[in-house]
Design an enzyme around this catalytic site. Structure first.
Site, PDB file in Angstrom:
ATOM      1  N   LYS A  13       0.827  -1.220   0.000  1.00  0.00           N
ATOM      2  CA  LYS A  13       0.000   0.000   0.000  1.00  0.00           C
ATOM      3  C   LYS A  13       0.852   1.256   0.000  1.00  0.00           C
ATOM      4  O   LYS A  13       0.574   2.199  -0.728  1.00  0.00           O
ATOM      5  CB  LYS A  13      -0.886   0.040   1.251  1.00  0.00           C
ATOM      6  CG  LYS A  13      -2.136  -0.775   1.152  1.00  0.00           C
ATOM      7  CD  LYS A  13      -2.959  -0.590   2.412  1.00  0.00           C
ATOM      8  CE  LYS A  13      -2.154  -1.047   3.561  1.00  0.00           C
ATOM      9  NZ  LYS A  13      -2.376  -1.057   4.847  1.00  0.00           N
ATOM     10  N   ARG A  88     -10.273   1.489   9.029  1.00  0.00           N
ATOM     11  CA  ARG A  88      -9.902   0.121   9.361  1.00  0.00           C
ATOM     12  C   ARG A  88     -11.030  -0.613  10.067  1.00  0.00           C
ATOM     13  O   ARG A  88     -10.899  -1.793  10.342  1.00  0.00           O
ATOM     14  CB  ARG A  88      -8.694   0.148  10.285  1.00  0.00           C
ATOM     15  CG  ARG A  88      -7.336  -0.056   9.595  1.00  0.00           C
ATOM     16  CD  ARG A  88      -6.319   0.039  10.687  1.00  0.00           C
ATOM     17  NE  ARG A  88      -5.045  -0.531  10.490  1.00  0.00           N
ATOM     18  CZ  ARG A  88      -3.969   0.110  10.031  1.00  0.00           C
ATOM     19  NH1 ARG A  88      -4.080   1.319   9.550  1.00  0.00           N
ATOM     20  NH2 ARG A  88      -2.804  -0.480  10.039  1.00  0.00           N
ATOM     21  N   ARG A 127      11.017  -5.780   5.741  1.00  0.00           N
ATOM     22  CA  ARG A 127      10.816  -4.368   5.410  1.00  0.00           C
ATOM     23  C   ARG A 127      11.744  -3.463   6.223  1.00  0.00           C
ATOM     24  O   ARG A 127      11.943  -3.661   7.418  1.00  0.00           O
ATOM     25  CB  ARG A 127       9.363  -3.983   5.699  1.00  0.00           C
ATOM     26  CG  ARG A 127       9.092  -2.508   5.475  1.00  0.00           C
ATOM     27  CD  ARG A 127       7.642  -2.230   5.310  1.00  0.00           C
ATOM     28  NE  ARG A 127       6.903  -2.247   6.569  1.00  0.00           N
ATOM     29  CZ  ARG A 127       5.627  -1.926   6.657  1.00  0.00           C
ATOM     30  NH1 ARG A 127       4.944  -1.609   5.578  1.00  0.00           N
ATOM     31  NH2 ARG A 127       5.011  -1.947   7.821  1.00  0.00           N
ATOM     32  N   ARG A 159      10.995  -0.833  11.271  1.00  0.00           N
ATOM     33  CA  ARG A 159       9.956  -0.166  12.048  1.00  0.00           C
ATOM     34  C   ARG A 159       9.744  -0.934  13.339  1.00  0.00           C
ATOM     35  O   ARG A 159       9.753  -2.157  13.336  1.00  0.00           O
ATOM     36  CB  ARG A 159       8.662  -0.193  11.224  1.00  0.00           C
ATOM     37  CG  ARG A 159       8.056   1.158  11.058  1.00  0.00           C
ATOM     38  CD  ARG A 159       6.910   1.088  10.119  1.00  0.00           C
ATOM     39  NE  ARG A 159       5.725   0.492  10.735  1.00  0.00           N
ATOM     40  CZ  ARG A 159       4.550   0.474  10.155  1.00  0.00           C
ATOM     41  NH1 ARG A 159       4.392   0.984   8.953  1.00  0.00           N
ATOM     42  NH2 ARG A 159       3.512  -0.057  10.763  1.00  0.00           N
ATOM     43  N   ARG A 171      -1.267  -7.842  13.787  1.00  0.00           N
ATOM     44  CA  ARG A 171      -1.745  -6.800  12.872  1.00  0.00           C
ATOM     45  C   ARG A 171      -2.478  -7.413  11.685  1.00  0.00           C
ATOM     46  O   ARG A 171      -3.488  -6.878  11.222  1.00  0.00           O
ATOM     47  CB  ARG A 171      -0.570  -5.929  12.406  1.00  0.00           C
ATOM     48  CG  ARG A 171      -0.111  -4.975  13.522  1.00  0.00           C
ATOM     49  CD  ARG A 171       1.328  -4.539  13.366  1.00  0.00           C
ATOM     50  NE  ARG A 171       1.552  -3.807  12.147  1.00  0.00           N
ATOM     51  CZ  ARG A 171       2.709  -3.819  11.469  1.00  0.00           C
ATOM     52  NH1 ARG A 171       3.720  -4.539  11.896  1.00  0.00           N
ATOM     53  NH2 ARG A 171       2.835  -3.107  10.385  1.00  0.00           N
TER      54      ARG A 171
HETATM   55  P1  AMP Z   1       0.138   1.292   9.726  1.00  0.00           P
HETATM   56  O1  AMP Z   1       1.331   2.157   9.484  1.00  0.00           O
HETATM   57  O2  AMP Z   1      -1.017   1.660   8.836  1.00  0.00           O
HETATM   58  O3  AMP Z   1       0.465  -0.181   9.683  1.00  0.00           O
HETATM   59  O4  AMP Z   1      -0.374   1.613  11.240  1.00  0.00           O
HETATM   60  C1  AMP Z   1       0.462   1.385  12.340  1.00  0.00           C
HETATM   61  C2  AMP Z   1      -0.374   1.302  13.603  1.00  0.00           C
HETATM   62  O5  AMP Z   1      -1.076   2.544  13.821  1.00  0.00           O
HETATM   63  C3  AMP Z   1      -1.463   0.248  13.593  1.00  0.00           C
HETATM   64  O6  AMP Z   1      -0.982  -1.048  13.933  1.00  0.00           O
HETATM   65  C4  AMP Z   1      -2.435   0.805  14.640  1.00  0.00           C
HETATM   66  O7  AMP Z   1      -1.922   0.599  15.950  1.00  0.00           O
HETATM   67  C5  AMP Z   1      -2.384   2.304  14.357  1.00  0.00           C
HETATM   68  N1  AMP Z   1      -3.378   2.714  13.352  1.00  0.00           N
HETATM   69  C6  AMP Z   1      -3.136   3.234  12.124  1.00  0.00           C
HETATM   70  N2  AMP Z   1      -4.274   3.512  11.458  1.00  0.00           N
HETATM   71  C7  AMP Z   1      -5.285   3.150  12.290  1.00  0.00           C
HETATM   72  C8  AMP Z   1      -6.720   3.164  12.176  1.00  0.00           C
HETATM   73  N3  AMP Z   1      -7.346   3.593  11.061  1.00  0.00           N
HETATM   74  N4  AMP Z   1      -7.436   2.727  13.242  1.00  0.00           N
HETATM   75  C9  AMP Z   1      -6.831   2.296  14.360  1.00  0.00           C
HETATM   76  N5  AMP Z   1      -5.500   2.225  14.523  1.00  0.00           N
HETATM   77  C10 AMP Z   1      -4.718   2.653  13.507  1.00  0.00           C
END
Ligand code: AMP
Length: 212
Positions: A13, A88, A127, A159, A171
């Site tokens: 993504k 989400r 990654r 990360r 996740r």
């Molecule tokens: P990502 O970079 O999109 O994988 O997001 C990293 C972390 O941020 C996720 O594992 C969640 O803890 C939090 N997070 C990001 N976007 C959301 C969302 N739309 N709703 C809830 N938690 C989020």
């Protein structure tokens, strides 16, 4: 163009988002990046979100919706945007529709990038991300110069939430439990565009452009 991009972590993504926003000249709004920024700056949102993000759990809807509402009201998002990592949950998808409706706007498309779980897992474990500009790399395709970003010279590293298989599985499970059902939500609204996420970056991007 008002877009949402869905897909499990490791589906590509982030990579595809960067290309989409360049082609369509819209800002990318990535909630994960917003939370990581807030956490590193230790502000109020960061303090509330920190434990959830560290454990790979979803931050509560209320806080997440609030930060997206604020971000969408900024000038650069008035003519279009790409939301990456939001919505989400069903509650977030419904809230987004309400926010857009209030402005007389609607979503043009929800792109769902699909890859098998084992592919996601392999990509996430390898990654590496630029800590400065967010560009993605992989152990198999590192930057040219000793983990220094090719684009901005920042430090390229793992990360924090990519470091353990258990966190990554959590996740991916969140994605399947909470986010996958959003596909039917958007299908019912005729905005869903399913994009197979395997193949080269160019092949996937071509599929996205064709779908749009
Ligand atoms: P990502 O970079 O999109 O994988 O997001 C990293 C972390 O941020 C996720 O594992 C969640 O803890 C939090 N997070 C990001 N976007 C959301 C969302 N739309 N709703 C809830 N938690 C989020």
């Amino acid at each position: 163009m008002r877009l949402v991009i869905l897909g499990p972590q490791g589906a590509g993504k982030g990579t595809q988002s960067a290309r989409i926003v360049e082609k369509y000249d819209i800002p990318v709004i990535a909630t994960g990046d917003m939370f990581r920024w807030a956490i590193s700056h230790e502000n109020e949102v960061g303090q509330e979100a920190r434990d959830y993000v560290r454990r790979g759990r979803l931050v509560p809807d209320e806080l997440t919706i609030e930060i997206v509402r604020g971000r969408l009201s900024q000038d650069d998002a008035s003519d279009g945007f790409l939301l990456d990592g939001f919505p989400r949950t069903l509650a977030q998808a419904e809230a987004l529709d309400v926010i857009l409706e209030e402005r007389g706007q609607a979503l043009d498309a929800a792109l769902a990038i699909e890859v098998p779980e084992e592919v996601s897992l392999r990509r996430l474990l390898g990654r590496r991300v630029c800590s400065n500009c967010g560009r993605n790399y992989h152990l198999d395709s590192p930057p040219q110069d000793n983990w220094t970003c090719d684009r901005c010279g920042g430090k390229v590293e793992r990360r924090a939430d990519d470091d353990e298989e258990a966190t990554i599985r959590e996740r991916l499970k969140n994605y399947h439990d909470s986010t996958e059902p959003l596909k039917s939500y958007y299908e019912e609204r005729d905005t869903l565009r399913v994009i197979p996420g395997e193949g080269t970056m160019d092949e996937v991007f071509d599929r996205i452009v064709a779908a749009l």
